[in-house]
Design a protein around this motif. Structure first.
Motif, PDB file in Angstrom:
ATOM      1  N   ILE A   1      45.416  -4.517  17.289  1.00 34.25           N
ATOM      2  CA  ILE A   1      45.543  -3.642  18.458  1.00 34.25           C
ATOM      3  C   ILE A   1      46.147  -4.412  19.633  1.00 34.25           C
ATOM      4  O   ILE A   1      47.025  -3.903  20.342  1.00 34.25           O
ATOM      5  CB  ILE A   1      44.169  -3.046  18.832  1.00 34.25           C
ATOM      6  N   ALA A   2      45.696  -5.641  19.835  1.00 32.23           N
ATOM      7  CA  ALA A   2      46.220  -6.444  20.939  1.00 32.23           C
ATOM      8  C   ALA A   2      47.703  -6.720  20.770  1.00 32.23           C
ATOM      9  O   ALA A   2      48.476  -6.661  21.733  1.00 32.23           O
ATOM     10  CB  ALA A   2      45.437  -7.756  21.037  1.00 32.23           C
ATOM     11  N   ARG A   3      48.127  -7.039  19.542  1.00 28.42           N
ATOM     12  CA  ARG A   3      49.545  -7.332  19.319  1.00 28.42           C
ATOM     13  C   ARG A   3      50.417  -6.108  19.587  1.00 28.42           C
ATOM     14  O   ARG A   3      51.482  -6.214  20.189  1.00 28.42           O
ATOM     15  CB  ARG A   3      49.733  -7.811  17.878  1.00 28.42           C
ATOM     16  N   TYR A   4      49.960  -4.937  19.173  1.00 24.35           N
ATOM     17  CA  TYR A   4      50.762  -3.727  19.384  1.00 24.35           C
ATOM     18  C   TYR A   4      50.692  -3.240  20.817  1.00 24.35           C
ATOM     19  O   TYR A   4      51.663  -2.674  21.337  1.00 24.35           O
ATOM     20  CB  TYR A   4      50.343  -2.641  18.382  1.00 24.35           C
ATOM     21  N   ARG A   5      49.566  -3.460  21.490  1.00 21.69           N
ATOM     22  CA  ARG A   5      49.504  -3.114  22.908  1.00 21.69           C
ATOM     23  C   ARG A   5      50.516  -3.949  23.702  1.00 21.69           C
ATOM     24  O   ARG A   5      51.192  -3.439  24.598  1.00 21.69           O
ATOM     25  CB  ARG A   5      48.092  -3.327  23.447  1.00 21.69           C
ATOM     26  N   SER A   6      50.636  -5.220  23.339  1.00 15.85           N
ATOM     27  CA  SER A   6      51.601  -6.075  24.037  1.00 15.85           C
ATOM     28  C   SER A   6      53.040  -5.668  23.753  1.00 15.85           C
ATOM     29  O   SER A   6      53.948  -5.968  24.533  1.00 15.85           O
ATOM     30  CB  SER A   6      51.393  -7.540  23.638  1.00 15.85           C
ATOM     31  N   ALA A   7      53.255  -4.948  22.635  1.00 15.65           N
ATOM     32  CA  ALA A   7      54.584  -4.434  22.313  1.00 15.65           C
ATOM     33  C   ALA A   7      54.813  -3.051  22.902  1.00 15.65           C
ATOM     34  O   ALA A   7      55.861  -2.437  22.665  1.00 15.65           O
ATOM     35  CB  ALA A   7      54.777  -4.401  20.800  1.00 15.65           C
ATOM     36  N   GLY A   8      53.846  -2.536  23.668  1.00 16.44           N
ATOM     37  CA  GLY A   8      54.006  -1.242  24.321  1.00 16.44           C
ATOM     38  C   GLY A   8      53.492  -0.068  23.525  1.00 16.44           C
ATOM     39  O   GLY A   8      53.871   1.073  23.788  1.00 16.44           O
ATOM     40  N   LEU A   9      52.601  -0.308  22.556  1.00 15.54           N
ATOM     41  CA  LEU A   9      52.057   0.763  21.719  1.00 15.54           C
ATOM     42  C   LEU A   9      50.530   0.737  21.786  1.00 15.54           C
ATOM     43  O   LEU A   9      49.871   0.060  20.997  1.00 15.54           O
ATOM     44  CB  LEU A   9      52.534   0.603  20.273  1.00 15.54           C
ATOM     45  N   PRO A  10      49.949   1.470  22.722  1.00 17.52           N
ATOM     46  CA  PRO A  10      48.479   1.482  22.842  1.00 17.52           C
ATOM     47  C   PRO A  10      47.832   2.293  21.729  1.00 17.52           C
ATOM     48  O   PRO A  10      48.446   3.185  21.137  1.00 17.52           O
ATOM     49  CB  PRO A  10      48.262   2.149  24.207  1.00 17.52           C
ATOM     50  N   LEU A  11      46.574   1.979  21.467  1.00 17.10           N
ATOM     51  CA  LEU A  11      45.794   2.694  20.459  1.00 17.10           C
ATOM     52  C   LEU A  11      45.474   4.101  20.952  1.00 17.10           C
ATOM     53  O   LEU A  11      45.047   4.292  22.092  1.00 17.10           O
ATOM     54  CB  LEU A  11      44.490   1.937  20.182  1.00 17.10           C
ATOM     55  N   SER A  12      45.645   5.101  20.075  1.00 13.51           N
ATOM     56  CA  SER A  12      45.255   6.460  20.428  1.00 13.51           C
ATOM     57  C   SER A  12      44.107   6.973  19.563  1.00 13.51           C
ATOM     58  O   SER A  12      43.347   7.846  19.990  1.00 13.51           O
ATOM     59  CB  SER A  12      46.445   7.416  20.321  1.00 13.51           C
ATOM     60  N   ARG A  13      43.968   6.446  18.327  1.00 15.23           N
ATOM     61  CA  ARG A  13      42.871   6.902  17.471  1.00 15.23           C
ATOM     62  C   ARG A  13      42.686   5.894  16.344  1.00 15.23           C
ATOM     63  O   ARG A  13      43.627   5.190  15.981  1.00 15.23           O
ATOM     64  CB  ARG A  13      43.173   8.297  16.900  1.00 15.23           C
ATOM     65  N   ARG A  14      41.494   5.842  15.794  1.00 14.99           N
ATOM     66  CA  ARG A  14      41.254   4.990  14.634  1.00 14.99           C
ATOM     67  C   ARG A  14      40.390   5.742  13.620  1.00 14.99           C
ATOM     68  O   ARG A  14      39.610   6.631  13.986  1.00 14.99           O
ATOM     69  CB  ARG A  14      40.606   3.674  15.047  1.00 14.99           C
ATOM     70  N   TYR A  15      40.552   5.375  12.359  1.00 16.68           N
ATOM     71  CA  TYR A  15      39.774   5.932  11.260  1.00 16.68           C
ATOM     72  C   TYR A  15      39.164   4.756  10.496  1.00 16.68           C
ATOM     73  O   TYR A  15      39.875   3.806  10.148  1.00 16.68           O
ATOM     74  CB  TYR A  15      40.654   6.742  10.294  1.00 16.68           C
ATOM     75  N   ARG A  16      37.870   4.831  10.232  1.00 16.58           N
ATOM     76  CA  ARG A  16      37.208   3.758   9.494  1.00 16.58           C
ATOM     77  C   ARG A  16      36.590   4.330   8.230  1.00 16.58           C
ATOM     78  O   ARG A  16      35.775   5.256   8.286  1.00 16.58           O
ATOM     79  CB  ARG A  16      36.127   3.101  10.354  1.00 16.58           C
ATOM     80  N   LEU A  17      36.981   3.773   7.097  1.00 14.62           N
ATOM     81  CA  LEU A  17      36.442   4.134   5.796  1.00 14.62           C
ATOM     82  C   LEU A  17      35.891   2.862   5.160  1.00 14.62           C
ATOM     83  O   LEU A  17      36.659   1.961   4.822  1.00 14.62           O
ATOM     84  CB  LEU A  17      37.524   4.759   4.908  1.00 14.62           C
ATOM     85  N   GLU A  18      34.578   2.816   5.042  1.00 10.17           N
ATOM     86  CA  GLU A  18      33.885   1.609   4.587  1.00 10.17           C
ATOM     87  C   GLU A  18      34.305   0.435   5.481  1.00 10.17           C
ATOM     88  O   GLU A  18      34.191   0.522   6.693  1.00 10.17           O
ATOM     89  CB  GLU A  18      34.150   1.363   3.099  1.00 10.17           C
ATOM     90  N   ASP A  19      34.824  -0.660   4.915  1.00 11.33           N
ATOM     91  CA  ASP A  19      35.171  -1.835   5.725  1.00 11.33           C
ATOM     92  C   ASP A  19      36.598  -1.794   6.257  1.00 11.33           C
ATOM     93  O   ASP A  19      37.022  -2.731   6.934  1.00 11.33           O
ATOM     94  CB  ASP A  19      35.000  -3.116   4.891  1.00 11.33           C
ATOM     95  N   TRP A  20      37.337  -0.724   5.955  1.00  8.21           N
ATOM     96  CA  TRP A  20      38.773  -0.700   6.240  1.00  8.21           C
ATOM     97  C   TRP A  20      39.096   0.250   7.382  1.00  8.21           C
ATOM     98  O   TRP A  20      38.418   1.250   7.604  1.00  8.21           O
ATOM     99  CB  TRP A  20      39.539  -0.295   4.974  1.00  8.21           C
ATOM    100  N   SER A  21      40.168  -0.078   8.092  1.00 12.16           N
ATOM    101  CA  SER A  21      40.541   0.655   9.302  1.00 12.16           C
ATOM    102  C   SER A  21      41.972   1.171   9.205  1.00 12.16           C
ATOM    103  O   SER A  21      42.856   0.499   8.638  1.00 12.16           O
ATOM    104  CB  SER A  21      40.412  -0.263  10.527  1.00 12.16           C
ATOM    105  N   THR A  22      42.197   2.340   9.771  1.00 11.18           N
ATOM    106  CA  THR A  22      43.536   2.897   9.966  1.00 11.18           C
ATOM    107  C   THR A  22      43.704   3.165  11.455  1.00 11.18           C
ATOM    108  O   THR A  22      42.836   3.801  12.067  1.00 11.18           O
ATOM    109  CB  THR A  22      43.727   4.197   9.166  1.00 11.18           C
ATOM    110  N   LEU A  23      44.784   2.675  12.028  1.00  5.35           N
ATOM    111  CA  LEU A  23      45.026   2.793  13.471  1.00  5.35           C
ATOM    112  C   LEU A  23      46.212   3.720  13.740  1.00  5.35           C
ATOM    113  O   LEU A  23      47.240   3.633  13.058  1.00  5.35           O
ATOM    114  CB  LEU A  23      45.326   1.417  14.061  1.00  5.35           C
ATOM    115  N   VAL A  24      46.057   4.578  14.731  1.00  3.74           N
ATOM    116  CA  VAL A  24      47.147   5.424  15.207  1.00  3.74           C
ATOM    117  C   VAL A  24      47.505   4.972  16.605  1.00  3.74           C
ATOM    118  O   VAL A  24      46.652   4.903  17.483  1.00  3.74           O
ATOM    119  CB  VAL A  24      46.737   6.925  15.197  1.00  3.74           C
ATOM    120  N   LEU A  25      48.779   4.655  16.802  1.00  2.00           N
ATOM    121  CA  LEU A  25      49.233   4.100  18.093  1.00  2.00           C
ATOM    122  C   LEU A  25      50.408   4.908  18.624  1.00  2.00           C
ATOM    123  O   LEU A  25      51.140   5.544  17.870  1.00  2.00           O
ATOM    124  CB  LEU A  25      49.658   2.644  17.919  1.00  2.00           C
ATOM    125  N   GLY A  26      50.582   4.867  19.931  1.00  3.85           N
ATOM    126  CA  GLY A  26      51.699   5.545  20.568  1.00  3.85           C
ATOM    127  C   GLY A  26      51.431   7.012  20.786  1.00  3.85           C
ATOM    128  O   GLY A  26      50.285   7.431  21.008  1.00  3.85           O
TER     129      GLY A  26
END
Length: 289
Positions: free
Chosen positions: A263-288
């Motif tokens: 999330i930090a790397r993409y925020r620095s590229a101008g793409l903030p987090l808008s939503r996340r999905y967590r299934l067990e130990d794994w994450s899916t991030l939606v940005l922009g």
């Protein structure tokens, strides 16, 4: 594929997803069993060719690091000439991810009328929708489809093409699938034909964004990347350059514990987090957008 080798491990349950994701580039068919007396789960990967010893050691060490466990003993055994992939497919039920039903060709039952049916056999590549990261991406894409249209989609690291095909079924769009593994792209092309979306999904061999044709088809309203956390971080600025203004990015292949750095790397590229999905130990991030 007729498998001639079997890689066998005994894993703690939380480590299963990490080992599946890391060993994805080898292709093959994965089978797991019930817990043994020590509480470990048998994990068997059937392969057509034996990996080089150094590559196998590298993947085992990487998977153990991602899972947060010590490197485990393994067994790589040559098998008799049996179609182990076909044998393993017989035990794989259809799975669902929202409206999507993902099945192998051994399942002939009609899908529910409202379902989006995808035919994907576990024959020569991973990415069959059975991993939490793929399912997270499918759920994120369905939510996105409820609120916006897209016309140009890029699936970076497309594997067997499940996300590229899902995009083509959700939107009237053009899709470019990119992968650095030629055998995976051969599987993708077969899957595109089997699912009737070959006219709108194009696939290309490339190491990341290096080929000029990727930029030529863009910019993209939606970029999908279901790989691992380290390469996701490494491609953040390249990905941002290929994204259309107001575009959306869906990232997965990362553990919940790795969210912060991605999330930090993409925020620095101008793409903030808008939503996340967590299934067990794994994450899916939606940005922009």
């Amino acid at each position: 594929m007729t498998a001639t080798y079997c890689l066998t491990l005994a894993l703690p349950e939380p480590a299963l997803a990490a080992f599946e994701a890391v060993f994805e580039p080898l292709g093959g068919a994965l089978v797991t069993g019930g817990k043994d007396a020590d509480g470990l789960i048998p994990w068997q990967l059937y392969l057509g060719e034996a990996p080089e010893e150094a590559e196998l050691d590298r993947l085992l060490a990487l998977a153990a690091e991602v899972a947060g466990i010590e490197t485990l003993r393994h067994d790589l055994e040559r098998l008799p000439e049996v179609d182990w992939v076909a044998e393993s497919q017989r035990s794989l039920p259809a799975i669902t991810a929202g409206r999507f039903r993902i099945r192998g060709s051994h399942i002939a039952e009609p899908a529910p009328w409202s379902a989006i049916d995808l035919l994907i056999d576990a024959n020569a590549a991973f990415g069959t929708g059975r991993h939490e990261t793929t399912r997270g991406c499918l759920l994120a894409m369905q939510d996105l489809a409820k609120r916006r249209a897209v016309t140009e989609v890029l699936d970076m690291g497309c594997g067997s093409g499940v996300l590229a095909m899902a995009a083509a079924r959700l939107w009237p769009c053009r899709v470019l699938g990119v992968d650095n593994d030629a055998p995976s792209l051969a599987v993708t092309r077969e899957n595109l034909r089997n699912n009737g979306v070959g006219d709108r999904v194009k696939v290309m061999l490339s190491d990341g964004f290096r080929r000029a044709e990727i930029a030529a088809q863009g910019p993209y309203d939606l970029i999908l990347a279901n790989i691992l956390a380290e390469p996701l971080c490494g491609m953040a600025r390249d990905l941002r350059r290929h994204l259309a203004p107001g575009g959306t990015v869906v990232l997965s292949g990362l553990l919940v514990s790795q969210e912060r750095s991605v999330i930090a790397r993409y925020r620095s590229a101008g793409l903030p987090l808008s939503r996340r999905y967590r299934l067990e130990d794994w994450s899916t991030l939606v940005l922009g957008g």
